[in-house]
Design a protein around this motif. Structure first.
Motif, PDB file in Angstrom:
ATOM      1  N   ASP A  17       0.869  -1.175   0.000  1.00 31.95           N
ATOM      2  CA  ASP A  17       0.000   0.000   0.000  1.00 31.95           C
ATOM      3  C   ASP A  17       0.908   1.227   0.000  1.00 31.95           C
ATOM      4  O   ASP A  17       1.594   1.489   0.981  1.00 31.95           O
ATOM      5  CB  ASP A  17      -0.903  -0.037   1.233  1.00 31.95           C
ATOM      6  CG  ASP A  17      -1.833   1.165   1.335  1.00 31.95           C
ATOM      7  OD1 ASP A  17      -1.487   2.230   0.806  1.00 31.95           O
ATOM      8  OD2 ASP A  17      -2.904   1.028   1.965  1.00 31.95           O
ATOM      9  N   GLN A  18       0.933   1.970  -1.091  1.00 30.44           N
ATOM     10  CA  GLN A  18       1.867   3.084  -1.234  1.00 30.44           C
ATOM     11  C   GLN A  18       1.620   4.170  -0.187  1.00 30.44           C
ATOM     12  O   GLN A  18       2.567   4.743   0.359  1.00 30.44           O
ATOM     13  CB  GLN A  18       1.778   3.687  -2.636  1.00 30.44           C
ATOM     14  CG  GLN A  18       2.928   4.630  -2.985  1.00 30.44           C
ATOM     15  CD  GLN A  18       4.288   3.933  -3.010  1.00 30.44           C
ATOM     16  OE1 GLN A  18       4.422   2.848  -3.567  1.00 30.44           O
ATOM     17  NE2 GLN A  18       5.309   4.540  -2.396  1.00 30.44           N
ATOM     18  N   ALA A  19       0.354   4.441   0.103  1.00 23.61           N
ATOM     19  CA  ALA A  19       0.047   5.460   1.111  1.00 23.61           C
ATOM     20  C   ALA A  19       0.581   5.037   2.475  1.00 23.61           C
ATOM     21  O   ALA A  19       1.112   5.859   3.234  1.00 23.61           O
ATOM     22  CB  ALA A  19      -1.460   5.694   1.178  1.00 23.61           C
ATOM     23  N   ASN A  20       0.444   3.758   2.772  1.00 23.32           N
ATOM     24  CA  ASN A  20       0.963   3.218   4.024  1.00 23.32           C
ATOM     25  C   ASN A  20       2.477   3.376   4.074  1.00 23.32           C
ATOM     26  O   ASN A  20       3.046   3.769   5.106  1.00 23.32           O
ATOM     27  CB  ASN A  20       0.551   1.749   4.130  1.00 23.32           C
ATOM     28  CG  ASN A  20       1.176   1.031   5.306  1.00 23.32           C
ATOM     29  OD1 ASN A  20       2.278   0.491   5.198  1.00 23.32           O
ATOM     30  ND2 ASN A  20       0.475   1.011   6.429  1.00 23.32           N
ATOM     31  N   ALA A  21       3.139   3.085   2.958  1.00 22.54           N
ATOM     32  CA  ALA A  21       4.598   3.210   2.890  1.00 22.54           C
ATOM     33  C   ALA A  21       5.036   4.660   3.072  1.00 22.54           C
ATOM     34  O   ALA A  21       6.019   4.944   3.767  1.00 22.54           O
ATOM     35  CB  ALA A  21       5.110   2.664   1.562  1.00 22.54           C
ATOM     36  N   GLU A  22       4.306   5.588   2.458  1.00 22.05           N
ATOM     37  CA  GLU A  22       4.672   6.999   2.570  1.00 22.05           C
ATOM     38  C   GLU A  22       4.495   7.509   3.998  1.00 22.05           C
ATOM     39  O   GLU A  22       5.272   8.345   4.465  1.00 22.05           O
ATOM     40  CB  GLU A  22       3.846   7.844   1.596  1.00 22.05           C
ATOM     41  CG  GLU A  22       4.170   7.573   0.122  1.00 22.05           C
ATOM     42  CD  GLU A  22       5.636   7.772  -0.215  1.00 22.05           C
ATOM     43  OE1 GLU A  22       6.265   8.718   0.318  1.00 22.05           O
ATOM     44  OE2 GLU A  22       6.189   6.970  -1.003  1.00 22.05           O
ATOM     45  N   GLU A  23       3.480   7.005   4.686  1.00 20.25           N
ATOM     46  CA  GLU A  23       3.297   7.377   6.094  1.00 20.25           C
ATOM     47  C   GLU A  23       4.494   6.903   6.921  1.00 20.25           C
ATOM     48  O   GLU A  23       5.023   7.630   7.770  1.00 20.25           O
ATOM     49  CB  GLU A  23       2.002   6.775   6.631  1.00 20.25           C
ATOM     50  CG  GLU A  23       1.798   6.903   8.128  1.00 20.25           C
ATOM     51  CD  GLU A  23       1.721   8.343   8.615  1.00 20.25           C
ATOM     52  OE1 GLU A  23       1.995   8.579   9.809  1.00 20.25           O
ATOM     53  OE2 GLU A  23       1.408   9.252   7.796  1.00 20.25           O
ATOM     54  N   PHE A  24       4.924   5.678   6.656  1.00 22.77           N
ATOM     55  CA  PHE A  24       6.103   5.129   7.338  1.00 22.77           C
ATOM     56  C   PHE A  24       7.336   5.975   7.039  1.00 22.77           C
ATOM     57  O   PHE A  24       8.068   6.384   7.955  1.00 22.77           O
ATOM     58  CB  PHE A  24       6.315   3.689   6.890  1.00 22.77           C
ATOM     59  CG  PHE A  24       7.614   3.071   7.319  1.00 22.77           C
ATOM     60  CD1 PHE A  24       7.844   2.747   8.655  1.00 22.77           C
ATOM     61  CD2 PHE A  24       8.612   2.789   6.386  1.00 22.77           C
ATOM     62  CE1 PHE A  24       9.048   2.158   9.052  1.00 22.77           C
ATOM     63  CE2 PHE A  24       9.802   2.206   6.774  1.00 22.77           C
ATOM     64  CZ  PHE A  24      10.030   1.889   8.115  1.00 22.77           C
ATOM     65  N   ILE A  25       7.580   6.273   5.786  1.00 20.95           N
ATOM     66  CA  ILE A  25       8.775   7.009   5.363  1.00 20.95           C
ATOM     67  C   ILE A  25       8.798   8.420   5.946  1.00 20.95           C
ATOM     68  O   ILE A  25       9.872   8.971   6.226  1.00 20.95           O
ATOM     69  CB  ILE A  25       8.846   7.034   3.820  1.00 20.95           C
ATOM     70  CG1 ILE A  25       9.100   5.615   3.281  1.00 20.95           C
ATOM     71  CG2 ILE A  25       9.947   7.976   3.333  1.00 20.95           C
ATOM     72  CD1 ILE A  25       8.879   5.478   1.789  1.00 20.95           C
TER      73      ILE A  25
END
Length: 488
Positions: free
Chosen positions: A69-77
């Motif tokens: 999930d790209q949005a999930n990854a961006e939140e992590f980053i």
């Protein structure tokens, strides 16, 4: 939902290969599973000149294969930050302190801090000293913890000097010495199999066990690691750390409870009873060293012809030996260990060889030793070889295998060792980390062996690439009337 862990995690060596291959994917998995949610921040630091945005792109690339999930990854980053630092420059730590305090306030981190040293071991003490002197260790938080990679020294003296340096800044219960073998699923299964089954729990002693064998075999040679490996060899590279830590789970007493304090106490009772071979005669009687030669077909060259290996190198690429524990549980029970490069098969495994027992079946009927095998790598599993009746008209026996292997489905969801290690450190669980007593004992043990070897020149090479090592390793067990279970 898993309990959220609140922490600031700083990776020294944040642009290095280990961070990119293992550490960032591992922390991302913890985020996806909910152990990290809102109240966390991650700092990467190195000498490289990078902006935080550039650093976040590095992280994005390192976790690319794990993103669902790209949005999930961006939140992590978005929780990642970068600071350029020469870790030997005391003045530079002021900027780190400022960033630490800023992130502590922004994410409500409660002063909880973990410092992960993915840098050369010679810098461990320097970083620890400046973390304390420059006030990066908090007094208002629940914890300050230090995670360090191996090698922890190159001898007992160097390890003790490093320990003394770290102890100036951190208490022993704050230091988490990583041995990634202890994070492997099947190594952790040793405790479950041993203590979770009354059959094995009751029989885990000299009355029922004839010997225990630990094998860590590799098919690869030294590859491009000669610069390091020729000063370490299999003894320091594989025996002092990985092998001895696995032995700790096998030889330990049953802990009073399954907590890190009691587990370490039980392991240390075993380590403290390990017989150290202090004379050349004792070493020669109980340990064998080897160095690989060419393969039988000539396709693989000998160690002495490898790139950057001195032509007269006495380095060991193979070690086999017998360990003895001076404790009632293991009186007279040998623990055989071996590790080497360019062997016939890649395998990390434990073979527990039980005694045959009384044969009541009369002449002509033979019994084999029951063997419990815990397969660690490359594919996890548990095998139990037992005696059973053969299909014949008269009464006869044969051995059968009760066999379980880790399924692909289980493997897909099994945490990687570094994910497990980081999670355990966040939880303050030191069960699967090496403590100083165990590390120090292992160094004293291997130092005595290395000293005997350094004093006597060996005729190398003494085993063929693609074999299971020197003939002397088989003879070592044969002297006791035993043999290696795993043949390669």
């Amino acid at each position: 939902m898993p309990k959220e862990i609140t922490t600031l995690l700083t990776f020294f060596g944040g642009t290095g290969d280990l961070a990119k291959r293992k550490l960032y994917p591992s922390t991302y998995n913890l985020f996806k599973k909910g152990f990290l949610q809102e109240h966390f921040a991650i700092i990467g630091t190195a000498r490289q000149e990078l902006t935080t945005d550039e650093f976040r792109e590095l992280v994005r690339t390192s976790i690319a294969d794990f993103i669902e999930d790209q949005a999930n990854a961006e939140e992590f980053i978005s929780h990642f930050y970068y600071i350029q630092l020469d870790i030997t420059d005391q003045a530079g730590y002021a900027n780190m302190l400022s960033l630490n305090n800023e992130l502590d306030a922004k994410y409500s981190l409660k002063g909880n801090r973990i410092f992960y040293m993915s840098v050369a071991p010679r810098f461990f003490g320097t970083v620890a000293k400046y973390l304390k002197s420059e006030n990066l260790l908090t007094e208002n938080g629940e914890f300050n913890r230090l995670m360090i990679e191996k090698p922890f020294g190159s001898s007992y003296d160097t390890a003790e000097a490093l320990q003394n340096e770290l102890s100036e800044a951190f208490d022993e219960n704050q230091i988490y010495r990583i041995d990634h073998y202890l994070g492997k699923e099947m190594v952790q299964n040793i405790a479950a199999v041993r203590f979770g089954n009354p059959l094995f729990d009751a029989a885990w002693n000299k009355d029922y066990i004839e010997n225990i064998q630990v094998t860590l075999s590799e098919v690869l040679g030294v590859e491009e690691r000669a610069g390091y490996y020729d000063t370490a060899g299999a003894l320091r590279d594989m025996i002092q750390n990985h092998t001895m830590q696995v032995i700790g789970w096998l030889a330990m007493e049953k802990p009073a409870s399954f907590t890190d304090k009691e587990i370490r106490a039980a392991k240390n009772a075993a380590f403290n009873s390990l017989k150290i071979y202090n004379t050349p005669e004792e070493v020669a009687a109980n340990f064998v060293r080897g160095q690989y030669g060419e393969s039988a077909d000539g396709s693989q060259k000998k160690y002495l012809d490898e790139l950057d290996v001195p032509a007269d190198s006495q380095n060991n690429t193979y070690v086999a030996g017998k360990l003895q524990f001076d404790m009632p549980r293991w009186e007279g029970v040998p623990f055989y260990i071996r590790s080497g490069k360019r062997l016939a098969a890649k395998s990390t495994r434990v073979d527990v060889v039980f005694k045959k027992g009384l044969n009541i079946f009369g002449e002509g009927v033979s019994l084999d030793n029951p063997v419990l095998s815990i397969l660690i790598d490359p594919k996890g599993g548990i095998e139990f070889k037992i005696n059973a009746k053969d299909i014949t008209s008269s009464f006869a026996t044969r051995t059968i295998d009760l066999d379980w292997q880790v399924s692909d489905e289980d493997k897909a969801v099994t945490p990687e060792p570094y994910e497990r290690m980081i999670h355990d450190a966040m939880n303050g669980d030191g069960s699967n980390f090496a403590d100083w007593n165990g590390v120090g004992t292992a160094w004293r043990f291997v130092d005595a062996i290395q000293a005997a070897w350094d004093a006597k020149k060996e005729s190398f090479p003494n085993y063929v690439s693609g074999s299971m090592g020197p003939v002397a390793a088989d003879e070592l067990l044969a002297k006791d009337g035993n043999e290696w279970i795993f043949k390669g």
